[in-house]
Scaffold this active site. Structure first.
Site, PDB file in Angstrom:
ATOM      1  N   GLU A  11      -3.773   7.231  -4.003  1.00 28.22           N
ATOM      2  CA  GLU A  11      -3.589   5.960  -3.297  1.00 28.22           C
ATOM      3  C   GLU A  11      -3.443   4.819  -4.296  1.00 28.22           C
ATOM      4  O   GLU A  11      -4.213   4.723  -5.250  1.00 28.22           O
ATOM      5  CB  GLU A  11      -4.810   5.704  -2.395  1.00 28.22           C
ATOM      6  N   TYR A  20       0.857  -1.195   0.000  1.00 31.84           N
ATOM      7  CA  TYR A  20       0.000   0.000   0.000  1.00 31.84           C
ATOM      8  C   TYR A  20       0.884   1.232   0.000  1.00 31.84           C
ATOM      9  O   TYR A  20       1.828   1.342   0.791  1.00 31.84           O
ATOM     10  CB  TYR A  20      -0.861  -0.011   1.273  1.00 31.84           C
TER      11      TYR A  20
END
Ligand code: GDP
Ligand code: MN
Length: 396
Positions: A195, A107
């Site tokens: 993101e 991530y």
């Protein structure tokens, strides 16, 4: 402005962040013919704004054209609901992407830290669909780096994140380029959030952005008119489509569902300006009623647009009265009034009692014209809201 995955990946490619090869599709036939021409394993990804599509059943895998067609038929038109979005969203299009063989899912994100007023990178080796749970149960697995914007990005930042997050070695070579790309995008496009989850390390050893979540600051959109135009191109629900169809901006109209314990939403509202629109809904609520909708008609309040907006709002059968709240300013009130009277006199409008608040130049003349036409002109917002609510209950 939030972008859909395929749009976000378009931005990623502009700064050299690797994304899977793919094609945008709006029909099962398109998916079928694409896979026929490009045999292999493909992922079909629902292009909706909400996250959590994997868990909601919005992501499917196809190994041939026939399977692709079947799955595409299943997905297009499906109403997806996720934890992040309990209201859900209907799938209208798909991103067909080359399936990656996942070795590991990380991530990486960059957003604004409001406390420090700086960009902050957020990174974890435990990316993928359960990252929210990681944040809750294993917060140490999530690391951050606050960037001093006066100094800017340097590869050192990426290496710090890489080591602190204990990313698998395979990420090492590409990771600094990806972080640099994110930082460039963040600054150049004025993002609130970028993101990548998951940032995939493939079994073949390449690193690729398998997903894209992008939220841009509306105040910076002028810098990139091509991206600004996407706003209009991608309505994501019926209200947005309806607004665009009558010439409003797609966020200028929203219908509200009735809520348990709240008064029924029977007062239609139209205002010029989003702030006045919200104030109008509050005023209706304060008067003991419920606004069926938000509608910001924008500046000017042209007669034709008033009519279309009126018809849109009254197409909701719950609406028993209408409150139009126009702040005239330099727009002449008598002209606005004449326009409204003219626009609403035909048989092609559903007649509901209509309360109109007009202020600004020549407001008094405007109110006289409205009263003569059988409408209910008022001077203040609270007065108008009270009148509109009373009219839903059959008052004269
Ligand atoms: P989200 O659930 O809306 O965030 O959608 P993502 O694009 O992040 O996909 C969710 C999950 O689907 C990922 O975490 C992967 O596990 C899986 N997935 C997505 N694309 C691929 C792919 O190309 N190959 C494989 N094997 N899995 C994928
Ligand atoms: Mn994701």
């Amino acid at each position: 402005m939030k972008l859909i995955e395929y749009q976000g990946k378009d931005l990623f490619r502009r700064v050299g962040i690797p994304t899977p090869n793919g094609v945008f599709a709006t029909s099962a036939a398109d998916v079928k013919s694409f896979i026929e021409k490009n045999p292999g394993s493909w992922v079909l990804k629902s292009q909706v704004m909400m996250g959590g599509r994997g868990k909601a059943g919005g992501i499917k895998f196809a190994d041939d054209a026939a399977q692709g067609e079947t799955l595409a038929k299943e997905l297009i038109g499906k109403h997806l609901v996720s934890i992040q979005n309990p209201e859900g969203e209907t799938v209208k299009s798909l991103l067909v992407e080359e399936k990656t063989n996942i070795e590991s899912e990380a991530y990486i994100a960059i957003t604004v830290d409001r406390d420090t007023r700086t960009p902050v990178f957020i990174c974890s080796a435990k990316g993928g669909m359960d990252v929210e749970e990681v944040a809750e149960h294993d917060p140490d697995a999530i690391v951050k780096y606050w960037v001093d914007p006066a100094i800017g990005f340097s590869p050192y930042i990426a290496r710090s994140l890489f080591f602190a997050a204990k990313l698998p070695a395979g990420y090492g070579k590409t990771f600094p380029k990806i972080c640099a790309g994110l930082y460039d995008l963040f600054m150049d496009y004025g993002a609130n959030l970028l993101e990548i989850n998951p940032l995939v390390l493939t079994k073949e050893g390449t690193v690729i952005a398998a997903d894209a979540k992008v939220d841009l600051d509306d105040n910076a959109l002028w810098k990139h008119p091509d991206v600004q135009a996407w706003n209009k191109a991608a309505p994501s629900d019926e209200d947005q489509e309806a607004a665009l169809a009558i010439g409003l901006g797609m966020f200028n109209y929203k219908k509200f569902a009735d809520e348990a314990g709240e008064p029924p939403k029977e007062v239609g509202t139209i205002a010029n300006g989003a702030g006045l629109g919200m104030g109008t809904m509050d005023a209706v609520k304060n008067a003991g009623g419920g606004a069926s909708n938000f509608l910001d008609i924008g500046g000017g309040a042209q007669a034709e647009l008033v009519k279309k907006s009126y018809n849109l709002v009254t197409s909701d059968p719950r609406v028993k009265s209408m409150f139009i709240n126009i702040f005239g300013g330099i727009t002449r009130g008598d002209q606005v009034a004449l326009g409204i009277v003219e626009a609403l006199k035909g048989d092609d409008v559903r007649k509901v009692p209509l309360v109109i608040r007009l202020t600004g130049t020549n407001a008094e003349e405007g109110r006289k014209i409205l009263a003569d036409a059988g409408f209910f002109p008022v001077e203040t917002m609270d007065e108008g809201a009270a009148k509109a609510v009373a009219l839903t209950k059959g008052a004269k």
